[in-house]
Design a protein around this motif. Sequence first.
Motif, PDB file in Angstrom:
ATOM      1  N   THR A 430      57.801  30.987   2.189  1.00 44.07           N
ATOM      2  CA  THR A 430      58.226  29.643   1.814  1.00 44.07           C
ATOM      3  C   THR A 430      59.339  29.159   2.724  1.00 44.07           C
ATOM      4  N   ALA A 431      60.299  30.048   3.014  1.00 36.33           N
ATOM      5  CA  ALA A 431      61.408  29.667   3.890  1.00 36.33           C
ATOM      6  C   ALA A 431      60.888  29.249   5.264  1.00 36.33           C
ATOM      7  N   GLU A 432      59.925  29.983   5.774  1.00 41.45           N
ATOM      8  CA  GLU A 432      59.349  29.646   7.076  1.00 41.45           C
ATOM      9  C   GLU A 432      58.582  28.334   7.001  1.00 41.45           C
ATOM     10  N   PHE A 433      57.866  28.122   5.901  1.00 42.82           N
ATOM     11  CA  PHE A 433      57.045  26.929   5.745  1.00 42.82           C
ATOM     12  C   PHE A 433      57.896  25.663   5.683  1.00 42.82           C
ATOM     13  N   ILE A 434      59.058  25.713   4.984  1.00 44.56           N
ATOM     14  CA  ILE A 434      59.897  24.513   4.841  1.00 44.56           C
ATOM     15  C   ILE A 434      61.035  24.494   5.854  1.00 44.56           C
ATOM     16  N   ASP A 435      61.007  25.475   6.807  1.00 40.70           N
ATOM     17  CA  ASP A 435      61.986  25.505   7.895  1.00 40.70           C
ATOM     18  C   ASP A 435      63.418  25.635   7.363  1.00 40.70           C
TER      19      ASP A 435
END
Length: 454
Positions: A430-435
Motif C-alpha cells: 500500500t505504501a508503494e502504491f500511494i507513494d
Amino acid sequence: MMKTILIVDDETNIRLSLEGILLDEGFRPVFSASGEEALDKIREENPDLMLLDIWMPGIDGLETLRRAKEQWPDLLVVMMSGHGTIETAVKALKLGAYDFIEKPLALEKVLTCIQNALKMGQLLEENRSLRARFAKADEMIGNSEEISTLKQQISIAAPTSGWVLITGENGTGKELVARAIHNFSQRRDKPFVEVNCAAIPEDLIESELFGHEKGSFTGATALRKGKFDLAHEGTLFLDEIGDMSLKTQAKVLRILQERKFERVGGSRTIEVDVRVIAATNKNLEEEISQGNFREDLFYRLNVLPFHVPPLRERKEDIPALAKHFLEHFSRQESREIKSLTPEAVTALKYYSWPGNVRELKNLIERLVIMTPSNEITPAHLPAHLTNRQDNGNVRRLGIEASNFREAKEDFEREFIMQKLEENDWNISRTAEFIDLERSNLHRKIKSYGIELKK
C-alpha cells in the motif's frame, strides 16, 4: 492486380515465347538475360514470381537463386533447364525454389506451375497476415513496472525448453502469457494446444489428454488422438491444472518424466516431444499440504515460475487496456472508434476490478455496443463503478466536518483504509502504491486507529 513475372534466360526465343503466352494470360512479363541483371531487376520491379534458367553465362541460375533468396526470402522462384538432373533439381529446391520444370517448355505446364506457385504465395501471405492479427490480439498491453518485468522474463525464458508454471487470479491473462512464451520460443511454428482441465469431466480427462483406441469404452467408435499427440513438437497449455485429479496428475507426471504414454485402451507406447506450460489460480503449495496436488508434479512444472499480477496492482495500465479494447470492439462491430472522457478513465482507475482484465474487457465490449455516442462519459458506466460504496474511489467525506482539519483527516483516514483494502491490507504494498514511506503510513494507521484485517 496484374502479377509481374520476371523471366531470366539468355535465349531470346525463350523470352519471346514466354512473353506472348504470359501477356495472353493477363500477366506483366519483364526480362533479364543474365543472373547479375536479374538481381538488379528484382530490386527495381519487385516481381511476384521469377522464372529462372539454370545454365547462363556469368553466374548460373543456382547462384542467382541463392543470392536472390538471401535478399528476398519470400520471392517465388521456378527453375527452368534443358539439361536438368535429379541432383540439380533437388539442389534448387533446397535453395528455396518452388518448382523445377524442364525444357523444351510445355506452355500449359508452365502456366499451371505459375498459377500454383502464385496460389501458394497468396496462402503464405494470408498465413502471415493471420499470424500478425493473432499476435496483436494476444499482445500484452501495458507499461507498468509489473508488466514490463513480466515481458522481460518471457523474453528470457521463452527461447529455452524449460517447463513453465503460471500463477494468477482468474481473468489476469495467464493464457496470454502462455501464448507469448510459445510465440517467442523455438516451437512457434508448431502447434499450441490448450486444455482447460477444469472444464473437462473427470471421466473424460484421460481420453482428452492421451487419446483412446477404437472400442476402448462405450462410444469410442474410432481411434482418437489426444492433446499430447496433437501438441507433438509444439506447446501444450494445461490451464487450471490445480483442478486435475490426483490420478490424472500421476499420468501427466509420468509423461513429463518419460516423454511417452499409451492411449486409453491401448498398449502401444507413443513417444512425444512437447513443452508443457501449466497455469492455475490456486495456491498449489496449499493444495499440496491439503493432499490435493502432487508435490513431485509441482516441482516438475515449476521450473520457470511466472506470476501475473491482478489489475488492481497495475492500475496505470487501465487507460492503455481500455483504449485497446475500445479499438478492437469498435472495429469488430463496424463502428466508429469510441473514446473515454478523462472522468470516465478516472472512474475506471479507482474501481478495484475483482474480475481483472477479463472484467474490463467485457465492460468495454458492452459500452461499445450500448453507448449511442462516440464519447463514453461516467454517466454511461454501470452504477457499481460510480457508486461511492463500490467503486474503490475516495468517498465524499468531510462535508459535515466543522473545519478544514477535520475534513482533511476524515478524507485521509478513508483513503488509507480503501487503499489498504485494495492491496489486501499489505502495508508495504500500500505504501508503494500511494507513494508514501512505509514508516509514515504505519504511523498514520496507528494515529487513525485503523484496524488491519488479515
